[in-house]
Design a protein around this motif. Structure first.
Motif, PDB file in Angstrom:
ATOM      1  N   LEU A 226       3.469  -1.884  -0.555  1.00 25.35           N
ATOM      2  CA  LEU A 226       4.540  -2.083  -1.044  1.00 25.35           C
ATOM      3  C   LEU A 226       5.625  -1.748   0.139  1.00 25.35           C
ATOM      4  O   LEU A 226       5.795  -0.463   0.561  1.00 25.35           O
ATOM      5  N   VAL A 227       6.483  -2.603   0.683  1.00 26.13           N
ATOM      6  CA  VAL A 227       7.541  -2.479   1.292  1.00 26.13           C
ATOM      7  C   VAL A 227       8.843  -2.346   0.664  1.00 26.13           C
ATOM      8  O   VAL A 227       9.384  -3.587   0.104  1.00 26.13           O
ATOM      9  N   TYR A 228       9.754  -1.363   0.809  1.00 25.68           N
ATOM     10  CA  TYR A 228      11.147  -1.237   0.237  1.00 25.68           C
ATOM     11  C   TYR A 228      12.250  -1.244   1.301  1.00 25.68           C
ATOM     12  O   TYR A 228      12.348   0.156   1.694  1.00 25.68           O
TER      13      TYR A 228
ATOM     14  N   LEU B  38      10.872   2.081   3.437  1.00 23.12           N
ATOM     15  CA  LEU B  38       9.786   3.241   2.663  1.00 23.12           C
ATOM     16  C   LEU B  38       8.601   2.148   2.461  1.00 23.12           C
ATOM     17  O   LEU B  38       8.667   1.034   2.135  1.00 23.12           O
ATOM     18  N   ILE B  39       7.628   2.490   3.307  1.00 22.23           N
ATOM     19  CA  ILE B  39       6.062   1.770   3.051  1.00 22.23           C
ATOM     20  C   ILE B  39       5.534   2.562   2.039  1.00 22.23           C
ATOM     21  O   ILE B  39       5.018   3.931   2.326  1.00 22.23           O
ATOM     22  N   THR B  40       4.480   2.076   1.025  1.00 24.22           N
ATOM     23  CA  THR B  40       3.950   2.843   0.229  1.00 24.22           C
ATOM     24  C   THR B  40       2.501   2.058   0.402  1.00 24.22           C
ATOM     25  O   THR B  40       2.394   1.057  -0.089  1.00 24.22           O
TER      26      THR B  40
ATOM     27  N   GLY C 186      16.873  -3.429  -0.495  1.00 21.00           N
ATOM     28  CA  GLY C 186      16.287  -3.256  -1.802  1.00 21.00           C
ATOM     29  C   GLY C 186      15.396  -4.649  -2.121  1.00 21.00           C
ATOM     30  O   GLY C 186      15.018  -4.748  -3.506  1.00 21.00           O
ATOM     31  N   GLN C 187      15.265  -5.685  -1.413  1.00 21.29           N
ATOM     32  CA  GLN C 187      14.395  -6.535  -1.814  1.00 21.29           C
ATOM     33  C   GLN C 187      12.866  -6.049  -1.292  1.00 21.29           C
ATOM     34  O   GLN C 187      12.319  -6.374  -0.167  1.00 21.29           O
TER      35      GLN C 187
END
Length: 123
Positions: free
Chosen positions: A53-55, A102-104, A79-80
């Motif tokens: 997930l990339v935020y 932020l990369i999860t 935000g996308q």
């Protein structure tokens, strides 16, 4: 002499302002959360993500290239969020602003999500 020193300080400061930055914020057996910042012109060589997930925290422009494909230019918006499953690519910040995100990385699903506990949650 003051002018030369001031110019050197300015150039060094400008270089540091666009440097790449990575900081692990959280890591456990389920996830790895990383803060990433790329200044304009920064490049990241080929790398892979599994279930990620990339935020984005800022707006920026990035050129993404997958092996064997033509580059794709993307206008990233803060935000996308985006989901990537099993992807290999390189990246280049082609804009005029730093790209912060932020990369999860999902390592494995949490055990409680896969057991009867999730079934007991209200609908």
């Amino acid at each position: 002499m003051k002018v030369v020193i001031s110019l050197l300080v300015f150039l060094v400061s400008a270089h540091l302002a666009v440097a790449q930055e990575e900081k692990v914020l959280l890591e456990n057996e389920w996830v790895r959360v990383v803060y990433v910042k790329d200044g304009p012109g920064n490049k990241r060589p080929d790398h892979s993500h599994r279930d990620t997930l990339v935020y984005p925290l800022t707006d920026f422009q990035v050129r993404v290239t997958r092996p064997g494909d033509k580059p794709t230019d993307i206008d990233v918006r803060a935000g996308q969020a985006a989901w990537f499953a099993n992807v290999t690519h390189s990246e280049e910040n082609i804009g005029k602003t730093a790209g912060e995100r932020l990369i999860t990385h999902i390592k494995k699903p949490a055990a409680w999500l896969c057991t009867g506990v999730a079934k007991e949650l209200p609908a």
